[in-house]
Design a protein around this motif. Sequence first.
Motif, PDB file in Angstrom:
ATOM      1  N   ALA A 157       0.835  -1.211   0.000  1.00  0.00           N
ATOM      2  CA  ALA A 157       0.000   0.000   0.000  1.00  0.00           C
ATOM      3  C   ALA A 157       0.865   1.255   0.000  1.00  0.00           C
ATOM      4  O   ALA A 157       0.581   2.218  -0.719  1.00  0.00           O
ATOM      5  N   GLU A 158       1.932   1.261   0.789  1.00  0.00           N
ATOM      6  CA  GLU A 158       2.823   2.423   0.832  1.00  0.00           C
ATOM      7  C   GLU A 158       3.541   2.615  -0.505  1.00  0.00           C
ATOM      8  O   GLU A 158       3.707   3.749  -0.969  1.00  0.00           O
ATOM      9  N   ILE A 159       3.935   1.522  -1.122  1.00  0.00           N
ATOM     10  CA  ILE A 159       4.593   1.588  -2.430  1.00  0.00           C
ATOM     11  C   ILE A 159       3.619   2.123  -3.471  1.00  0.00           C
ATOM     12  O   ILE A 159       3.964   2.989  -4.273  1.00  0.00           O
ATOM     13  N   SER A 160       2.390   1.631  -3.452  1.00  0.00           N
ATOM     14  CA  SER A 160       1.375   2.105  -4.393  1.00  0.00           C
ATOM     15  C   SER A 160       1.120   3.591  -4.228  1.00  0.00           C
ATOM     16  O   SER A 160       0.972   4.316  -5.213  1.00  0.00           O
ATOM     17  N   GLU A 161       1.082   4.037  -2.999  1.00  0.00           N
ATOM     18  CA  GLU A 161       0.868   5.463  -2.718  1.00  0.00           C
ATOM     19  C   GLU A 161       2.005   6.307  -3.308  1.00  0.00           C
ATOM     20  O   GLU A 161       1.770   7.346  -3.915  1.00  0.00           O
ATOM     21  N   LEU A 162       3.237   5.837  -3.148  1.00  0.00           N
ATOM     22  CA  LEU A 162       4.385   6.556  -3.713  1.00  0.00           C
ATOM     23  C   LEU A 162       4.318   6.586  -5.238  1.00  0.00           C
ATOM     24  O   LEU A 162       4.671   7.588  -5.863  1.00  0.00           O
ATOM     25  N   LEU A 163       3.871   5.483  -5.839  1.00  0.00           N
ATOM     26  CA  LEU A 163       3.786   5.421  -7.299  1.00  0.00           C
ATOM     27  C   LEU A 163       2.658   6.297  -7.845  1.00  0.00           C
ATOM     28  O   LEU A 163       2.775   6.860  -8.930  1.00  0.00           O
ATOM     29  N   GLN A 164       1.569   6.405  -7.093  1.00  0.00           N
ATOM     30  CA  GLN A 164       0.436   7.214  -7.548  1.00  0.00           C
ATOM     31  C   GLN A 164       0.728   8.705  -7.455  1.00  0.00           C
ATOM     32  O   GLN A 164       0.297   9.487  -8.304  1.00  0.00           O
ATOM     33  N   GLN A 165       1.433   9.103  -6.416  1.00  0.00           N
ATOM     34  CA  GLN A 165       1.800  10.509  -6.232  1.00  0.00           C
ATOM     35  C   GLN A 165       3.300  10.568  -5.959  1.00  0.00           C
ATOM     36  O   GLN A 165       3.728  10.748  -4.814  1.00  0.00           O
TER      37      GLN A 165
END
Length: 126
Positions: A79-87
């Motif tokens: 989830a943290e990785i996805s958040e970094l990739l999205q923004q």
Amino acid sequence: MKPETAAKKLGILLAAAPAEFTEVEISREQLDDWSANPPAWLEELRKTGPHPRPVVAGKLGVSTSGLARAGITEPLTTAEISELLQQPPAWLVAERATQAEVRAEQVRVKERDAERAARRAAEERQ
């Protein structure tokens, strides 16, 4: 093998693994079996994390050194990785650009070396 080695080979964070994994020696056969037929805990760790630094770096498309330069020292969850990739923050954009340059240079050097080897082989045949 030691649990640390097996965790690296499976791409999981040792600290997040269950006791059945961390407290025993793991045979090559067991490791191969877990790779082919992962138990539920292994599937969950691979899916949600937390992930070790090399896995985080791979998912973000940066090097482990890039993570260190950015101050990312702790394992991250999916989830943290996805958040970094999205923004993506500025450091991630810069590190991904650096990684792309490094890969392009590696390709250039490989092609140059192949060309040199072909030239040498042609000269030796003469």
